[in-house]
Design a protein around this motif. Structure first.
Motif, PDB file in Angstrom:
ATOM      1  N   ILE A 101       0.848  -1.197   0.000  1.00  0.00           N
ATOM      2  CA  ILE A 101       0.000   0.000   0.000  1.00  0.00           C
ATOM      3  C   ILE A 101       0.885   1.249   0.000  1.00  0.00           C
ATOM      4  N   GLY A 102       1.978   1.199   0.766  1.00  0.00           N
ATOM      5  CA  GLY A 102       2.931   2.309   0.754  1.00  0.00           C
ATOM      6  C   GLY A 102       3.488   2.544  -0.652  1.00  0.00           C
ATOM      7  N   ASP A 103       3.838   1.452  -1.334  1.00  0.00           N
ATOM      8  CA  ASP A 103       4.344   1.572  -2.713  1.00  0.00           C
ATOM      9  C   ASP A 103       3.300   2.206  -3.629  1.00  0.00           C
ATOM     10  N   LEU A 104       2.046   1.799  -3.443  1.00  0.00           N
ATOM     11  CA  LEU A 104       0.984   2.349  -4.296  1.00  0.00           C
ATOM     12  C   LEU A 104       0.814   3.836  -4.041  1.00  0.00           C
ATOM     13  N   GLY A 105       0.890   4.233  -2.749  1.00  0.00           N
ATOM     14  CA  GLY A 105       0.819   5.655  -2.409  1.00  0.00           C
ATOM     15  C   GLY A 105       1.975   6.415  -3.049  1.00  0.00           C
TER      16      GLY A 105
END
Lengths: 244, 244
Positions: A101-105
């Motif tokens: 999710i951090g990567d997607l953000g």
């Protein structure tokens, strides 16, 4: 004396489990914030906020490594079974989902940088904004479900993922329409398409976490097949203009 | 007698490690095949092959669960350290990357279904085909590096990821140009854009596996920062027509 030692070991084991849970909670909070900032940066086309958001992702990566290491040491030392093992496995799995999710953000923040100089009308981004809000709510709820060990709440998050998917489908079609109406929209709308896909994947990870929480509490997997309806990749695009 | 028991335990431990390695090799082979089929399905717009490919992904998911379970049991029972622990951790990490590669192949197969009825010129897909071939080569090489415990080969895979990234950047721009030239291309090209992004992510996972193999062999991480140059999300699209 032996009892005292035993007590000590037990309590330090509980402390380790609590520490693992706290790490996940912390990581979840950072992921939520990062995601919210990435949406803001995209909506306001704010390159400074976008750059800061991209930088923050490294904190999440570091936390994932810490949690994994802690979990491996606990499995090797304590040889846990049943609920204890599930708690440790849940921490490993949830931290992996939060890392993604951090990567997607971070990806969304990069798109924000790319569109910072665009002057196309802001209404093009309205759909994306709603989708972002919904995904943030899902993430928040599923983290609450984890903290409270609330399988029912997790199951509700899991069921609601269909909303994000169908929102994605309609945004996908909407953005394609804008592109066909006016080629000057193609640049921005392409970035927004990728942004929407990223948000849809945030929803998928929230759903994964919901499944993990359910398994953690009940020791068995959720009864039904996951609701999944990103149909943009499995149905042909049939829009005015597409078949002209 | 005690020695005999000890020998037995040691040999069964080695058997477990070998079995874990074989599982990864098997999973890698299936992932390669699935990916190759998904590229074929997209290129030939073959809906039957696409559907069969989508179905095959469940095998990969099942293997990942088996490998993770086997690894957890080994950590708990054997309390491995140093190289042994790295071997088990490598199996967990690589199986997670292969599982995601399977998902990406499935996504590409879904895009193939979506474009099965498109009659736009086939040359639009040429760039994608080359990118697909390169990503397959990367996956094959990094799996060989894993099987042979060859850190140098892994490092070469890791360095070559830049090629896929720069190919992705040029395909991204090329597809946008086709969209601007003729709005009838927008539907197909949008699916191809997502397809290209999926292939680029296959390259990222091959790179992750290369890092894992390096760490497995040397016990330390690769010296340099990962080469990373998907600049489509961080640079504004500046194409003829975009700023008209």
């Amino acid at each position: 004396m032996a009892d005292k030692v035993h007590d000590h070991i037990v309590s330090s084991y509980q402390e380790e489990l609590t520490s693992l849970k706290n790490q996940i909670t912390k990581m979840g909070g950072i992921a939520e914030e990062l995601l919210a900032h990435s949406f803001d940066a995209l909506e306001k086309r704010d390159p400074e906020l976008a750059a800061a958001t991209i930088k923050d992702d490294s904190q999440i990566d570091a936390l994932e490594r810490d949690i994994e290491e802690q979990a491996i040491i606990m499995i090797a030392r304590r040889q846990p079974v049943a609920l204890d093992l599930r708690q440790i496995m849940a921490a490993i799995r949830i931290s992996a989902d939060l890392e993604r999710i951090g990567d997607l953000g971070k990806n969304i923040a990069k798109r924000a940088l790319a569109v910072a100089d665009e002057h196309r009308p802001k209404h093009l981004m309205l759909g994306l904004r709603h989708m972002g809000e919904l995904s943030l709510e899902q993430l928040k709820d599923v983290l609450d479900a984890y903290i409270e060990r609330d399988a029912d709440k997790a199951q509700r998050v899991w069921q609601r993922d269909e909303e994000i998917d169908s929102m994605y489908n309609s945004i996908f079609r909407e953005l394609l329409t804008y592109m066909m109406e006016d080629p000057r929209n193609i640049g921005l709308c392409t970035h927004l398409l990728f942004g929407a896909k990223n948000i849809e994947r945030v929803g998928d990870h929230a759903t994964n976490i919901a499944e993990t929480v359910y398994f953690l509490v009940h020791g068995e997997t959720l009864p039904d097949e996951r609701p999944k309806s990103d149909t943009t990749s499995s149905t042909a695009v049939d829009l005015p203009g597409a078949a002209e």
